[in-house]
Design a protein around this motif. Structure first.
Motif, PDB file in Angstrom:
ATOM      1  N   MET A 273       0.841  -1.176   0.000  1.00 44.67           N
ATOM      2  CA  MET A 273       0.000   0.000   0.000  1.00 44.67           C
ATOM      3  C   MET A 273       0.891   1.246   0.000  1.00 44.67           C
ATOM      4  O   MET A 273       1.786   1.375   0.834  1.00 44.67           O
ATOM      5  CB  MET A 273      -0.890  -0.025   1.239  1.00 44.67           C
ATOM      6  N   ASP A 274       0.694   2.129  -0.969  1.00 43.83           N
ATOM      7  CA  ASP A 274       1.504   3.332  -1.066  1.00 43.83           C
ATOM      8  C   ASP A 274       1.073   4.350  -0.034  1.00 43.83           C
ATOM      9  O   ASP A 274      -0.098   4.657   0.089  1.00 43.83           O
ATOM     10  CB  ASP A 274       1.389   3.966  -2.451  1.00 43.83           C
ATOM     11  N   LYS A 275       2.040   4.834   0.662  1.00 39.74           N
ATOM     12  CA  LYS A 275       1.796   5.876   1.634  1.00 39.74           C
ATOM     13  C   LYS A 275       1.905   7.222   0.914  1.00 39.74           C
ATOM     14  O   LYS A 275       2.838   7.447   0.168  1.00 39.74           O
ATOM     15  CB  LYS A 275       2.889   5.782   2.706  1.00 39.74           C
ATOM     16  N   GLU A 276       0.954   8.110   1.123  1.00 49.33           N
ATOM     17  CA  GLU A 276       1.031   9.427   0.503  1.00 49.33           C
ATOM     18  C   GLU A 276       2.125  10.229   1.215  1.00 49.33           C
ATOM     19  O   GLU A 276       2.250  10.172   2.416  1.00 49.33           O
ATOM     20  CB  GLU A 276      -0.319  10.135   0.638  1.00 49.33           C
ATOM     21  N   LYS A 277       2.911  10.960   0.434  1.00 53.03           N
ATOM     22  CA  LYS A 277       3.991  11.751   1.024  1.00 53.03           C
ATOM     23  C   LYS A 277       3.408  12.907   1.821  1.00 53.03           C
ATOM     24  O   LYS A 277       2.585  13.653   1.335  1.00 53.03           O
ATOM     25  CB  LYS A 277       4.899  12.292  -0.068  1.00 53.03           C
ATOM     26  N   SER A 278       3.847  13.023   3.042  1.00 57.99           N
ATOM     27  CA  SER A 278       3.366  14.120   3.874  1.00 57.99           C
ATOM     28  C   SER A 278       4.237  15.350   3.626  1.00 57.99           C
ATOM     29  O   SER A 278       5.388  15.219   3.232  1.00 57.99           O
ATOM     30  CB  SER A 278       3.403  13.719   5.343  1.00 57.99           C
ATOM     31  N   PRO A 279       3.702  16.544   3.868  1.00 52.72           N
ATOM     32  CA  PRO A 279       4.476  17.757   3.649  1.00 52.72           C
ATOM     33  C   PRO A 279       5.781  17.789   4.447  1.00 52.72           C
ATOM     34  O   PRO A 279       6.732  18.388   4.033  1.00 52.72           O
ATOM     35  CB  PRO A 279       3.539  18.879   4.092  1.00 52.72           C
ATOM     36  N   SER A 280       5.812  17.112   5.592  1.00 51.28           N
ATOM     37  CA  SER A 280       7.010  17.127   6.417  1.00 51.28           C
ATOM     38  C   SER A 280       8.162  16.366   5.753  1.00 51.28           C
ATOM     39  O   SER A 280       9.300  16.500   6.166  1.00 51.28           O
ATOM     40  CB  SER A 280       6.714  16.540   7.797  1.00 51.28           C
ATOM     41  N   GLU A 281       7.863  15.562   4.750  1.00 45.12           N
ATOM     42  CA  GLU A 281       8.909  14.816   4.066  1.00 45.12           C
ATOM     43  C   GLU A 281       9.573  15.622   2.961  1.00 45.12           C
ATOM     44  O   GLU A 281      10.535  15.174   2.372  1.00 45.12           O
ATOM     45  CB  GLU A 281       8.349  13.511   3.483  1.00 45.12           C
ATOM     46  N   LYS A 282       9.072  16.801   2.680  1.00 43.19           N
ATOM     47  CA  LYS A 282       9.655  17.647   1.651  1.00 43.19           C
ATOM     48  C   LYS A 282      10.763  18.495   2.245  1.00 43.19           C
ATOM     49  O   LYS A 282      10.707  18.875   3.400  1.00 43.19           O
ATOM     50  CB  LYS A 282       8.599  18.584   1.058  1.00 43.19           C
ATOM     51  N   PHE A 283      11.758  18.790   1.428  1.00 44.58           N
ATOM     52  CA  PHE A 283      12.807  19.726   1.811  1.00 44.58           C
ATOM     53  C   PHE A 283      12.762  20.878   0.831  1.00 44.58           C
ATOM     54  O   PHE A 283      13.003  20.685  -0.360  1.00 44.58           O
ATOM     55  CB  PHE A 283      14.188  19.068   1.735  1.00 44.58           C
ATOM     56  N   VAL A 284      12.411  22.053   1.314  1.00 43.88           N
ATOM     57  CA  VAL A 284      12.434  23.249   0.474  1.00 43.88           C
ATOM     58  C   VAL A 284      13.636  24.060   0.922  1.00 43.88           C
ATOM     59  O   VAL A 284      13.687  24.541   2.055  1.00 43.88           O
ATOM     60  CB  VAL A 284      11.133  24.069   0.585  1.00 43.88           C
ATOM     61  N   LEU A 285      14.618  24.155   0.028  1.00 45.84           N
ATOM     62  CA  LEU A 285      15.868  24.832   0.353  1.00 45.84           C
ATOM     63  C   LEU A 285      15.935  26.153  -0.390  1.00 45.84           C
ATOM     64  O   LEU A 285      15.754  26.205  -1.605  1.00 45.84           O
ATOM     65  CB  LEU A 285      17.056  23.956  -0.034  1.00 45.84           C
ATOM     66  N   GLU A 286      16.222  27.202   0.352  1.00 47.09           N
ATOM     67  CA  GLU A 286      16.290  28.535  -0.239  1.00 47.09           C
ATOM     68  C   GLU A 286      17.723  28.869  -0.637  1.00 47.09           C
ATOM     69  O   GLU A 286      18.663  28.571   0.101  1.00 47.09           O
ATOM     70  CB  GLU A 286      15.781  29.562   0.767  1.00 47.09           C
ATOM     71  N   PHE A 287      17.862  29.473  -1.815  1.00 46.97           N
ATOM     72  CA  PHE A 287      19.167  29.961  -2.232  1.00 46.97           C
ATOM     73  C   PHE A 287      19.505  31.160  -1.347  1.00 46.97           C
ATOM     74  O   PHE A 287      18.744  32.111  -1.265  1.00 46.97           O
ATOM     75  CB  PHE A 287      19.142  30.394  -3.707  1.00 46.97           C
ATOM     76  N   LYS A 288      20.646  31.087  -0.663  1.00 50.06           N
ATOM     77  CA  LYS A 288      21.054  32.153   0.243  1.00 50.06           C
ATOM     78  C   LYS A 288      22.334  32.785  -0.291  1.00 50.06           C
ATOM     79  O   LYS A 288      23.290  32.065  -0.599  1.00 50.06           O
ATOM     80  CB  LYS A 288      21.331  31.596   1.638  1.00 50.06           C
ATOM     81  N   GLU A 289      22.319  34.116  -0.387  1.00 56.39           N
ATOM     82  CA  GLU A 289      23.534  34.786  -0.841  1.00 56.39           C
ATOM     83  C   GLU A 289      24.648  34.547   0.164  1.00 56.39           C
ATOM     84  O   GLU A 289      24.445  34.635   1.373  1.00 56.39           O
ATOM     85  CB  GLU A 289      23.309  36.286  -1.009  1.00 56.39           C
ATOM     86  N   ASP A 290      25.820  34.204  -0.337  1.00 62.42           N
ATOM     87  CA  ASP A 290      27.002  34.057   0.499  1.00 62.42           C
ATOM     88  C   ASP A 290      27.807  35.344   0.333  1.00 62.42           C
ATOM     89  O   ASP A 290      28.644  35.471  -0.569  1.00 62.42           O
ATOM     90  CB  ASP A 290      27.813  32.833   0.073  1.00 62.42           C
ATOM     91  N   ALA A 291      27.510  36.319   1.194  1.00 59.60           N
ATOM     92  CA  ALA A 291      28.096  37.656   1.070  1.00 59.60           C
ATOM     93  C   ALA A 291      29.622  37.616   1.188  1.00 59.60           C
ATOM     94  O   ALA A 291      30.316  38.356   0.494  1.00 59.60           O
ATOM     95  CB  ALA A 291      27.490  38.580   2.116  1.00 59.60           C
ATOM     96  N   ALA A 292      30.150  36.758   2.049  1.00 59.91           N
ATOM     97  CA  ALA A 292      31.606  36.687   2.232  1.00 59.91           C
ATOM     98  C   ALA A 292      32.294  36.197   0.962  1.00 59.91           C
ATOM     99  O   ALA A 292      33.312  36.767   0.537  1.00 59.91           O
ATOM    100  CB  ALA A 292      31.948  35.779   3.413  1.00 59.91           C
ATOM    101  N   LEU A 293      31.759  35.152   0.329  1.00 53.83           N
ATOM    102  CA  LEU A 293      32.359  34.651  -0.906  1.00 53.83           C
ATOM    103  C   LEU A 293      32.185  35.654  -2.049  1.00 53.83           C
ATOM    104  O   LEU A 293      33.098  35.849  -2.858  1.00 53.83           O
ATOM    105  CB  LEU A 293      31.755  33.298  -1.301  1.00 53.83           C
ATOM    106  N   THR A 294      31.023  36.294  -2.107  1.00 49.85           N
ATOM    107  CA  THR A 294      30.798  37.306  -3.141  1.00 49.85           C
ATOM    108  C   THR A 294      31.831  38.420  -2.991  1.00 49.85           C
ATOM    109  O   THR A 294      32.465  38.832  -3.964  1.00 49.85           O
ATOM    110  CB  THR A 294      29.363  37.871  -3.057  1.00 49.85           C
ATOM    111  N   GLU A 295      32.023  38.896  -1.771  1.00 47.94           N
ATOM    112  CA  GLU A 295      32.980  39.977  -1.524  1.00 47.94           C
ATOM    113  C   GLU A 295      34.402  39.541  -1.864  1.00 47.94           C
ATOM    114  O   GLU A 295      35.173  40.289  -2.458  1.00 47.94           O
ATOM    115  CB  GLU A 295      32.888  40.444  -0.068  1.00 47.94           C
ATOM    116  N   MET A 296      34.769  38.316  -1.500  1.00 46.23           N
ATOM    117  CA  MET A 296      36.109  37.821  -1.784  1.00 46.23           C
ATOM    118  C   MET A 296      36.349  37.766  -3.295  1.00 46.23           C
ATOM    119  O   MET A 296      37.427  38.127  -3.775  1.00 46.23           O
ATOM    120  CB  MET A 296      36.305  36.444  -1.156  1.00 46.23           C
TER     121      MET A 296
END
Length: 166
Positions: free
Chosen positions: A1-24
């Motif tokens: 029996m297939d279990k429906e994927k719950s929202p907690s099983e998702k990973f939503v990853l945000e692109f975050k600026e790396d200010a230190a690397l950008t500056e370097m």
């Protein structure tokens, strides 16, 4: 029996600026300009309209699911993945480290704000799958985000959804 994927099983990853690397990377460009030196063969210098962003992967076994991006106003944003784990203080970014395809999305100046952003869907799908593959061997991945035609970093929200491998 297939279990429906719950929202907690998702990973939503945000692109975050790396200010230190950008500056370097900006300092590298500035240093070369001041000293009159040229970049190394194959070296990729940061352009004025680019920033370095990163994704931190909480787990390594992921499958790409969906992109989420919003852009206020108009313009074009491209996201280029970097295949190697590099640090500009130790090694220079080389063009051979840039991934294909790149992710591109945009809104034309005459498009209404409520019109969804346009993108190259097949490339975005392949790019998301490629990121999931690289996540298997690293905990962080870096990207170059380029803002053109009026797009600005402050007006961008970009994240990517993954599902864990079963």
């Amino acid at each position: 029996m297939d279990k429906e994927k719950s929202p907690s099983e998702k990973f939503v990853l945000e692109f975050k600026e790396d200010a230190a690397l950008t500056e370097m990377m900006r300092l590298r460009v500035s240093s070369l300009q001041k000293s009159g030196q040229k970049r190394q063969d194959g070296e990729r210098l940061l352009l004025p309209y680019e920033v370095v962003s990163r994704l931190d992967f909480p787990v390594q076994e992921l499958n790409f699911s969906h992109w989420y991006f919003s852009l206020s106003g108009h313009g074009r944003v491209t996201i280029t993945g970097i295949s190697q784990h590099w640090t500009p203080d130790l090694t220079h970014l080389m063009t051979r480290q840039l991934l294909e395809p790149i992710g591109t999305f945009w809104r034309n100046a005459d498009d209404p704000e409520d019109l969804p952003l346009k993108c190259l869907e097949a490339d975005m799908q392949e790019f998301g799958e490629r990121i999931a593959e690289l996540a298997k061997v690293r905990k962080v991945m870096y990207f170059l985000l380029a803002f053109k035609e009026g797009a600005e970093a402050a007006n961008l929200s970009c994240s990517i959804e993954f599902l864990p491998e079963k």
